[in-house]
Write a protein that holds these residues in place. Structure first.
Motif, PDB file in Angstrom:
ATOM      1  N   ALA A   1      71.033  48.940 -42.663  1.00  0.00           N
ATOM      2  CA  ALA A   1      71.148  47.826 -41.714  1.00  0.00           C
ATOM      3  C   ALA A   1      70.759  46.540 -42.433  1.00  0.00           C
ATOM      4  O   ALA A   1      69.731  46.495 -43.094  1.00  0.00           O
ATOM      5  N   PHE A   2      71.605  45.493 -42.330  1.00  0.00           N
ATOM      6  CA  PHE A   2      71.356  44.208 -42.989  1.00  0.00           C
ATOM      7  C   PHE A   2      70.667  43.268 -42.019  1.00  0.00           C
ATOM      8  O   PHE A   2      71.089  43.127 -40.864  1.00  0.00           O
ATOM      9  N   GLN A   3      69.596  42.658 -42.466  1.00  0.00           N
ATOM     10  CA  GLN A   3      68.890  41.725 -41.619  1.00  0.00           C
ATOM     11  C   GLN A   3      69.707  40.443 -41.457  1.00  0.00           C
ATOM     12  O   GLN A   3      70.363  39.980 -42.388  1.00  0.00           O
ATOM     13  N   GLN A   4      69.687  39.870 -40.264  1.00  0.00           N
ATOM     14  CA  GLN A   4      70.296  38.570 -40.055  1.00  0.00           C
ATOM     15  C   GLN A   4      69.428  37.525 -40.753  1.00  0.00           C
ATOM     16  O   GLN A   4      68.210  37.556 -40.621  1.00  0.00           O
ATOM     17  N   PRO A   5      69.995  36.655 -41.506  1.00  0.00           N
ATOM     18  CA  PRO A   5      69.186  35.658 -42.210  1.00  0.00           C
ATOM     19  C   PRO A   5      68.527  34.690 -41.242  1.00  0.00           C
ATOM     20  O   PRO A   5      69.074  34.371 -40.191  1.00  0.00           O
ATOM     21  N   TYR A   6      67.330  34.217 -41.651  1.00  0.00           N
ATOM     22  CA  TYR A   6      66.621  33.161 -40.945  1.00  0.00           C
ATOM     23  C   TYR A   6      66.394  33.517 -39.471  1.00  0.00           C
ATOM     24  O   TYR A   6      66.662  32.759 -38.548  1.00  0.00           O
ATOM     25  N   GLY A   7      65.929  34.761 -39.243  1.00  0.00           N
ATOM     26  CA  GLY A   7      65.594  35.177 -37.891  1.00  0.00           C
ATOM     27  C   GLY A   7      66.790  35.259 -36.975  1.00  0.00           C
ATOM     28  O   GLY A   7      66.665  35.096 -35.772  1.00  0.00           O
ATOM     29  N   GLY A   8      67.972  35.515 -37.547  1.00  0.00           N
ATOM     30  CA  GLY A   8      69.176  35.636 -36.717  1.00  0.00           C
ATOM     31  C   GLY A   8      69.835  34.312 -36.392  1.00  0.00           C
ATOM     32  O   GLY A   8      70.837  34.281 -35.696  1.00  0.00           O
ATOM     33  N   ASP A   9      69.298  33.193 -36.885  1.00  0.00           N
ATOM     34  CA  ASP A   9      69.881  31.874 -36.607  1.00  0.00           C
ATOM     35  C   ASP A   9      70.931  31.547 -37.662  1.00  0.00           C
ATOM     36  O   ASP A   9      70.616  31.126 -38.765  1.00  0.00           O
ATOM     37  N   SER A  10      72.175  31.798 -37.349  1.00  0.00           N
ATOM     38  CA  SER A  10      73.267  31.489 -38.284  1.00  0.00           C
ATOM     39  C   SER A  10      74.283  30.544 -37.664  1.00  0.00           C
ATOM     40  O   SER A  10      75.335  30.291 -38.258  1.00  0.00           O
ATOM     41  N   ALA A  11      73.976  30.004 -36.477  1.00  0.00           N
ATOM     42  CA  ALA A  11      74.927  29.103 -35.818  1.00  0.00           C
ATOM     43  C   ALA A  11      75.168  27.851 -36.666  1.00  0.00           C
ATOM     44  O   ALA A  11      76.279  27.313 -36.690  1.00  0.00           O
ATOM     45  N   TRP A  12      74.107  27.401 -37.368  1.00  0.00           N
ATOM     46  CA  TRP A  12      74.270  26.185 -38.162  1.00  0.00           C
ATOM     47  C   TRP A  12      75.304  26.357 -39.271  1.00  0.00           C
ATOM     48  O   TRP A  12      75.978  25.388 -39.668  1.00  0.00           O
TER      49      TRP A  12
END
Length: 519
Positions: free
Chosen positions: A10-21
């Motif tokens: 399982a790959f962690q979402q970067p930056y606490g899951g905040d990828s909208a930026w």
């Protein structure tokens, strides 16, 4: 990577899951969103900071001005450091040099980001990716600016060549053209075309003309009329390509001149403008200057050249280049307004007027008088068409001496003048009388109206009606008007003026008109 034993990796979402930026930053690269200010404003909102983007001169490109350490900024610009972090106890500042291909070690711009809290991993990552996007946008901007400068320089060079042709300096015009368009002006003659479209379409029209003529013509945005594009085409193929071009442009009109020597480019330009006026009423929106009987063709050539040379002889003591400049400017100033002539020549209107005033003083001519302008125009165009005339006679024999009244008094010329002005007699209104009074009043409607005892608007309406009957432009001035004035001189309806010639003998000099001119 982390996960339960019964699951795959399982790959962690970067930056606490905040990828909208990341998606928002990617949107900044879409064709509709490529804007430095928009990108910098987005960065300021996203990292909650004040952002400044400035160029090497310190000018603000986007964002808001920030107080920065000038020494550190200079180091970043010079490439001595690629980035810097500053902390003054109140704010945390990041400075990053923005480079693009071809800039070398130096930065093309510096991005400064300041906020009260330290930069975390998320803020640092956003800043790093934003810098990469800024490098792309600045590189694209610089490429577009370089292309714009190149187009402007090329356009200025084309205009310079045209201006040299307008003052009959064909040697310099060929020398300037040879670097970019080898062989363009090798021929001794060319046709001039003028295309007209809406001013907002002029740049696209000029680009289309360049593409259509494929290096076979000189294409210039007219400096005097915002709707016009001037094309000088030595090859007959140029006219065919321009006609094909306007066929697909419903609002474009094309006027062309007959083939003229390069030294007569100014004359050809006037002919093309006249043809353009006719083209507006043609189904195919195209017209060539109509070859019609000119009064000069009905005069003895040697006598006409001798008269013109004698009129212009007071200028012969001037240096050749000064004389040529004065005569070329005066010819354009007589053909068009001083303002238009100034724009075509690339000088101020005061310069045009000063040169014309100098010519008028040397010739003893009052160029405020329309009949005098008509005669000066005839003398200038005669020399331009045939070259200088040796008043001393030389090996060809004794010089020809001719009075102007003799030139204008031939039966052929009188028949031409009566035939031209006689067209006005068929109108129920007194167009002929009004036109004569208007010409005698130096084209001032109010003065002509006072002489006739009518309203000035009546004079203007009659002159416009005469334009249609005679098929000549009168209110715009130039060759058409001067020919009509000459017709009035031939018929005796207007008195024949002089150009300040005095009786007596003596050597010619720039301050004393030559007595060889006889009226």
């Amino acid at each position: 990577m982390a996960g339960r034993p019964d699951e795959g990796p399982a790959f962690q979402q970067p930056y606490g899951g905040d990828s909208a930026w990341a998606q928002e930053l990617l949107d900044q690269l879409r064709p509709a969103g490529r804007d430095l200010r928009r990108l910098v404003d987005w960065l300021a909102r996203t990292v909650n900071a004040a952002v400044c983007l400035q160029d090497g001169r310190g000018d603000l490109l986007a964002g808001e001005p920030l107080p920065l350490d000038s020494a550190v900024v200079a180091d970043v610009f010079a490439g001595r450091v690629s980035a810097a972090s500053l902390d003054d106890g109140v704010r945390h500042v990041r400075l990053v040099g923005i480079r693009h291909p071809g800039s070398g070690q130096a930065a093309g711009a510096v991005l400064a980001v300041a906020r009260p809290e330290p930069f975390d991993r998320r803020g640092t990552e956003i800043l790093g990716h934003t810098v990469a996007v800024l490098e792309l946008l600045l590189g694209q901007r610089e490429s577009a600016e370089s292309a714009r400068r190149l187009r402007r320089a090329t356009a200025d060079l084309r205009l310079a060549i045209l201006q040299l042709l307008m003052v009959e300096d064909t040697v310099s015009a060929r020398r300037v053209a040879a670097g970019l368009w080898p062989g363009l002006l090798e021929q001794d003659s060319a046709r001039v075309y003028v295309l007209e479209d809406a001013a907002v379409e002029r740049d696209r029209l000029a680009d289309a003309c360049v593409a259509a003529t494929d290096g076979r013509a000189l294409v210039v945005r007219c400096p005097a009329v915002d709707e016009h594009v001037i094309v000088v085409g030595p090859s007959a193929e140029v006219g065919e390509r321009l006609r094909a071009l306007i066929a697909d442009r419903s609002g474009t009109f094309l006027g062309g001149s007959p083939r003229q020597r390069l030294a007569l480019t100014a004359t050809a330009y006037g002919q093309a403008v006249t043809a353009l006026a006719v083209a507006r009423f043609q189904p195919d929106r195209y017209a060539v200057y109509a070859a019609r009987t000119r009064p000069a063709q009905l005069m003895d050539p040697a006598a006409l050249r001798a008269w013109a040379a004698a009129v212009l002889r007071p200028l012969d003591a001037l240096p050749h280049h000064v004389r040529a400049e004065l005569l070329a400017t005066t010819r354009l100033g007589l053909e068009f307004t001083a303002v238009s002539a100034a724009k075509v020549l690339g000088v101020s209107r005061n310069t045009v007027r000063a040169r014309m005033d100098r010519v008028a003083a040397l010739l003893g001519a009052d160029l405020s008088r329309l009949p005098v302008r008509a005669l000066a125009h005839a003398a200038l165009n005669t020399e331009a068409a045939h070259g200088p005339y040796d008043l001393s006679g030389g090996a060809a024999g004794p010089p020809v001496r001719t009075r102007l009244t003799e030139l204008l008094g031939t039966s052929a010329l009188r028949s031409w003048a009566e035939g031209l002005l006689g067209r006005l007699d068929e109108d129920g209104r007194d167009l002929r009388g009004t036109l004569c009074a208007w010409a005698g009043a130096d084209a001032h409607a109010e003065r002509a109206a006072q002489a006739l005892g009518v309203h000035a608007q009546t004079v203007r309406e009659h002159v416009r009606a005469a334009e249609a009957v005679l098929e000549r432009r009168l209110t715009a001035g130039g060759t058409d008007l001067y020919e009509v004035v000459l017709a009035h001189l031939v018929t005796g309806e207007l008195p024949v003026p002089d150009l300040g010639v005095t009786a007596g003998t003596g050597a010619a000099n720039p301050d004393q008109p030559d007595s060889a001119v006889q009226w």
